[in-house]
Scaffold this motif. Structure first.
Motif, PDB file in Angstrom:
ATOM      1  N   UNK A 652     -60.288  32.586  -4.646  1.00 19.01           N
ATOM      2  CA  UNK A 652     -60.209  31.751  -5.831  1.00 19.01           C
ATOM      3  C   UNK A 652     -59.774  30.341  -5.451  1.00 19.01           C
ATOM      4  N   UNK A 653     -60.257  29.366  -6.224  1.00 20.89           N
ATOM      5  CA  UNK A 653     -59.836  27.991  -6.030  1.00 20.89           C
ATOM      6  C   UNK A 653     -58.537  27.716  -6.767  1.00 20.89           C
ATOM      7  N   UNK A 654     -58.095  26.458  -6.731  1.00 17.74           N
ATOM      8  CA  UNK A 654     -56.838  26.092  -7.379  1.00 17.74           C
ATOM      9  C   UNK A 654     -56.920  26.209  -8.891  1.00 17.74           C
ATOM     10  N   UNK A 655     -58.134  26.204  -9.445  1.00 18.37           N
ATOM     11  CA  UNK A 655     -58.312  26.329 -10.898  1.00 18.37           C
ATOM     12  C   UNK A 655     -58.562  27.776 -11.324  1.00 18.37           C
ATOM     13  N   UNK A 656     -58.244  28.738 -10.423  1.00 15.27           N
ATOM     14  CA  UNK A 656     -58.387  30.171 -10.699  1.00 15.27           C
ATOM     15  C   UNK A 656     -59.837  30.616 -10.838  1.00 15.27           C
ATOM     16  N   UNK A 657     -60.770  29.756 -10.538  1.00 17.01           N
ATOM     17  CA  UNK A 657     -62.170  30.154 -10.576  1.00 17.01           C
ATOM     18  C   UNK A 657     -62.571  30.773  -9.239  1.00 17.01           C
ATOM     19  N   UNK A 658     -63.407  31.794  -9.289  1.00 21.86           N
ATOM     20  CA  UNK A 658     -63.822  32.495  -8.090  1.00 21.86           C
ATOM     21  C   UNK A 658     -64.785  31.631  -7.269  1.00 21.86           C
ATOM     22  N   UNK A 659     -64.419  31.403  -6.012  1.00 18.13           N
ATOM     23  CA  UNK A 659     -65.274  30.634  -5.108  1.00 18.13           C
ATOM     24  C   UNK A 659     -66.168  31.539  -4.269  1.00 18.13           C
ATOM     25  N   UNK A 660     -65.670  32.742  -3.963  1.00 21.97           N
ATOM     26  CA  UNK A 660     -66.414  33.644  -3.100  1.00 21.97           C
ATOM     27  C   UNK A 660     -66.046  35.075  -3.446  1.00 21.97           C
ATOM     28  N   UNK A 661     -67.031  35.946  -3.457  1.00 21.11           N
ATOM     29  CA  UNK A 661     -66.817  37.374  -3.666  1.00 21.11           C
ATOM     30  C   UNK A 661     -67.939  38.113  -2.925  1.00 21.11           C
ATOM     31  N   UNK A 662     -67.614  38.651  -1.731  1.00 24.37           N
ATOM     32  CA  UNK A 662     -68.615  39.273  -0.864  1.00 24.37           C
ATOM     33  C   UNK A 662     -68.071  40.602  -0.371  1.00 24.37           C
ATOM     34  N   UNK A 663     -68.929  41.603  -0.319  1.00 20.47           N
ATOM     35  CA  UNK A 663     -68.558  42.908   0.196  1.00 20.47           C
ATOM     36  C   UNK A 663     -69.291  43.258   1.476  1.00 20.47           C
ATOM     37  N   UNK A 664     -68.984  44.441   2.020  1.00 25.02           N
ATOM     38  CA  UNK A 664     -69.623  44.972   3.231  1.00 25.02           C
ATOM     39  C   UNK A 664     -69.400  44.069   4.441  1.00 25.02           C
ATOM     40  N   UNK A 665     -68.206  43.528   4.563  1.00 23.57           N
ATOM     41  CA  UNK A 665     -67.868  42.665   5.686  1.00 23.57           C
ATOM     42  C   UNK A 665     -67.087  43.445   6.742  1.00 23.57           C
ATOM     43  N   UNK A 666     -67.171  42.997   7.972  1.00 21.92           N
ATOM     44  CA  UNK A 666     -66.375  43.563   9.057  1.00 21.92           C
ATOM     45  C   UNK A 666     -66.313  42.550  10.186  1.00 21.92           C
ATOM     46  N   UNK A 667     -65.468  42.843  11.195  1.00 27.85           N
ATOM     47  CA  UNK A 667     -65.253  41.911  12.306  1.00 27.85           C
ATOM     48  C   UNK A 667     -64.862  40.529  11.802  1.00 27.85           C
ATOM     49  N   UNK A 668     -64.052  40.511  10.776  1.00 25.65           N
ATOM     50  CA  UNK A 668     -63.671  39.259  10.134  1.00 25.65           C
ATOM     51  C   UNK A 668     -62.215  39.360   9.700  1.00 25.65           C
TER      52      UNK A 668
END
Length: 775
Positions: A652-668
């Motif tokens: 989320x950004x400083x204004x509580x809005x979602x900047x990124x939402x990603x699934x199925x990640x690894x090696x991160x």
């Protein structure tokens, strides 16, 4: 009867040649044994060489008997007595992973190759590998120097070609611990006086595969300071097998952090045991050792599963032959017992084969037993299979990491020490410090066209107390030169240009004050002062020559309290002062996590001797009482902009809005600057089933959120975090606060003020006009 048909002279000549070959072969066998050779060596002195008879002599010579094969007893005796250690490293091991490019009229590069300080080396050589391009033609030459002495020069012809040179190095003692390799390139393309010599087509490159090899005697390593200088670029920290105690884990990450801050790449190795596989590809056995069953198991190469304690003992004994490897040992009772039992088992196995074999192994056995003895010293130099190793007490890891820092380790000219306290100075309340304290040596040097003075410093190592440099006051001087152009001094920090000045060059002191913006600072910083001169005067009336410039000891760095911003820059100075490193209980069961903790500690600027390790129960929540680095643990009273659920990442950004939402990640992984109560810290979380494995160090850039891959930060965000401290008087002055907060209203208010001022001027003029018109 053999008919020679007139060819008897030819046969006699061939017989004489065969005799000469036999004598020459005997002479070759008389050479001293080489380290890590697979050939059997003679056990007695060879017969002196005799001259071969004339080729025309009909005398025949019986062939000499082949040397007796090496016995196991002789091989064990040499294994116990031979202390030669051969080191091979290339430029990539020193962190130079890209070709070194030299181009232009006069280009030079200095490379410092590490060797044990104050120790004589032998069989040293540098294998230079590179290539050149010569598209602009002209006269092109390169010169290679070692320790300031030119070794050879070579002209290059053609449009392109390769460079391959074998450069012998003298075995002189080098107190600095470095061999200075200087590479110089000259390209002259103009045929006219003072013509333009700039070119882009003439380039010389030296490849990172350039190799440096040398041998030294391990017996010459007699103190801790020399042992440190003899460390390889990738030193091994040996830890006991199984679940680690908190003290052992604490010691391993602290020593690893010190090594990485010193430019090394530490490797964590678990002591192997019976039933575990080891890599034997680097082991070369002589025939005598290969005839012993415990040693023969490691002759095949590749991976081998240790079948018995005797084999484990043999693996330890082969430390210099490419087997067991350790540069640091975290002293632990379990580790000492395991090594002692393995060596005893090997001795029993050798005694069962021959009492002479056990006697030959006795010196090595006594050496290992002496190392296992208890000692009151918490840091000491021990020897394992003829190799020097630094042993660290697990209970005194903080003290050991402090005394091994850049500030103190040169004083360790003793084989052992009992360190009670060792830390760097605390600059709390100090307003300024000398630039020499930042790692650079002030003084004078000559400059023809360009010369650089640099200093590398960590925020934590030298600037403790939560303070950072806000300004550099650089005092320089330069002598006049034959040309009319004045030299220019430029000051950069981490490749950011802070300021520059054209110098008067009259030999007097000139001060260059430069401000340090917050974005230019990092956990590790490089301050560079560059001097540039015009090497030629008008129309080349004088011969170009170098003239001295100086960075004076009065140069200083002005320190201020680090701003309390919720970002990496606000957290790092506080982590350098006193960090609470928080890890989960599961980390003690997984030695691979040590590499992760070391990398994050270095990237965050944690000072290992001042840090505290906290082990949280799996899933438990910790509320720290100071600056903190939390790794895969829950921290209480935190408002986070990052949310990790298994393989899903949301930001989320400083204004509580979602900047990124990603699934199925690894090696991160993701690291975020947060607050817990009034404490600033960093929280790292692994995303997915596998964490990234960092093979090279990395640093955090300006921002408050960074996504980390196996190569380091991939994406860094600055979500404009607010400061923790309010400005004085902000609540009592609502109008000024209104102007500061309103980006759209500030310019409008200024415009209204200007209109009011103009209206006031118009009214005043009308009033004066009426006054003049009145009788």
């Amino acid at each position: 009867m053999i008919k020679h048909n007139g060819h008897l002279p030819v046969l006699l000549a061939l017989a004489a040649m065969a005799q000469t070959c036999l004598v020459t072969g005997a002479h070759a066998q008389a050479q001293p044994p080489q380290v890590r050779t697979a050939q059997a060596q003679p056990t007695q002195s060879p017969a002196p060489q005799t001259a071969a008879p004339p080729a025309t002599s009909p005398q025949t010579t019986a062939p000499q008997a082949a040397p007796a094969p090496e016995t196991p007893t002789a091989a064990l005796g040499r294994l116990a007595s031979d202390r030669a250690i051969t080191v091979t490293l290339n430029l990539e091991d020193l962190g130079i992973d890209r070709p070194i490019s030299l181009w232009g009229m006069d280009a030079r590069r200095e490379i410092f190759l590490p060797v044990p300080a104050g120790v004589r080396i032998r069989d040293a050589q540098i294998k230079l590998e590179g290539r050149y391009l010569r598209g602009d033609g002209g006269h092109t030459t390169y010169v290679v120097s070692v320790d300031g002495t030119p070794q050879f020069s070579r002209p290059v012809d053609g449009d392109k070609g390769t460079v391959s040179e074998l450069l012998p190095i003298s075995g002189d003692i080098r107190p600095t611990g470095f061999v200075n390799l200087n590479l110089a390139w000259s390209s002259v393309i103009s045929q006219e006086l003072c013509g333009d010599e700039r070119s882009i087509g003439n380039i010389l490159e030296f490849d990172p595969t350039t190799r440096f090899t040398y041998t030294y005697n391990a017996s010459d390593i007699r103190d801790l300071a020399t042992a440190w200088s003899a460390l390889p670029p990738r030193p091994v920290i040996l830890i006991p097998p199984g679940d680690l105690s908190k003290a052992t884990y604490d010691a391993a990450w602290r020593i690893g952090t010190v090594l990485q801050q010193a430019g090394k790449l530490p490797r964590i190795v678990v002591m192997p045991g019976v039933g575990q596989e080891v890599d034997t590809s680097g082991i070369v056995l002589s025939p005598g050792l290969a005839s012993l069953p415990a040693f023969a198991a490691f002759a095949g190469g590749g991976r081998h599963r240790i079948a018995s304690r005797a084999e484990l003992g043999a693996y330890i004994a082969l430390a210099r032959q490419g087997g067991f490897s350790a540069d640091f040992i975290i002293e632990d009772p379990a580790l000492r017992d395991q090594m002692d039992q393995a060596v005893r088992a090997l001795e029993d196995d050798l005694r069962g084969g021959s009492a002479d074999n056990a006697s030959a192994f006795a010196p090595l056995r006594a050496q290992l037993m002496a190392n296992a003895a208890q000692s009151d010293d918490n840091i000491r130099l021990v020897t394992i299979a003829g190799k020097p190793v630094i042993a660290i007490s697990a209970q005194a890891a903080a003290q050991a990491s402090g005394v091994l820092s850049d500030l103190w380790r040169q004083m360790l000219v003793v084989p052992a020490a009992n360190v009670r306290v060792a830390t760097t100075p605390d600059f709390s309340g100090v307003t300024s410090i000398d630039l020499s304290r930042l790692g650079g040596r002030t003084g004078t040097f000559d400059v023809l066209a360009r010369g650089d003075w640099s200093a590398t410093f960590d925020l934590g190592t030298l600037l403790g107390g939560g303070r950072v440099p806000s300004e550099f006051l650089v005092d320089v001087s330069a002598s006049p030169s034959a040309g009319d152009s004045s030299p220019i001094a430029s000051i950069t920090l981490n490749d950011y240009l802070l300021g520059a000045r054209r110098l008067s060059a009259n030999g007097i002191t000139e001060r260059i004050p430069v401000q340090v913006p917050r974005y230019a600072l990092a956990a590790r910083n490089v301050l560079k002062i560059s001097f540039q001169r015009q090497p030629m005067s008008d129309r080349c009336r004088e011969t170009p020559q170098a003239f001295p410039v100086a960075v004076l000891p009065s140069s200083r760095a002005v320190l201020v309290d680090a701003p309390a911003t919720i970002d990496f820059f606000g957290a790092m100075p506080r982590l350098a002062t006193r960090a609470n490193v928080i890890i989960p209980q599961s980390y003690l069961r997984d030695p691979k996590t040590l590499r992760r903790v070391i990398s994050l500690a270095v990237a965050s600027g944690v000072t290992p001797e001042r840090a505290i390790l906290t082990v949280a129960g799996d899933g438990a929540e910790i509320t720290p009482d100071g600056a903190f680095l939390a790794i895969d643990t829950r921290v209480g009273n935190v408002t986070s902009k990052v949310k990790v659920e298994g393989s899903r990442l949301a930001i989320n950004g400083s204004n509580e809005q979602t900047m990124l939402d990603v699934g199925s990640l690894t090696n991160l992984g993701v690291i975020e600057a947060v607050t817990s109560g009034r404490q600033i810290g960093l929280v790292y979380r692994t995303i997915g089933a596998n964490a990234p494995e960092w093979k090279k160090p990395f640093l955090l850039a300006a921002g408050d959120i960074s996504l980390l891959t196996s190569t380091g930060p991939a994406v860094t965000l600055d979500t404009n975090s607010a400061t923790l401290t309010r400005e004085t008087g902000a609540e009592s002055d609502p109008f000024s606060n209104f102007l500061k907060r309103g980006p759209a209203w500030g310019p409008a208010a200024v415009g209204v003020a200007i209109l009011l001022f103009l209206l006031f001027v118009v009214l005043a003029q009308r009033a004066r006009r009426r006054t003049r018109e009145e009788p």
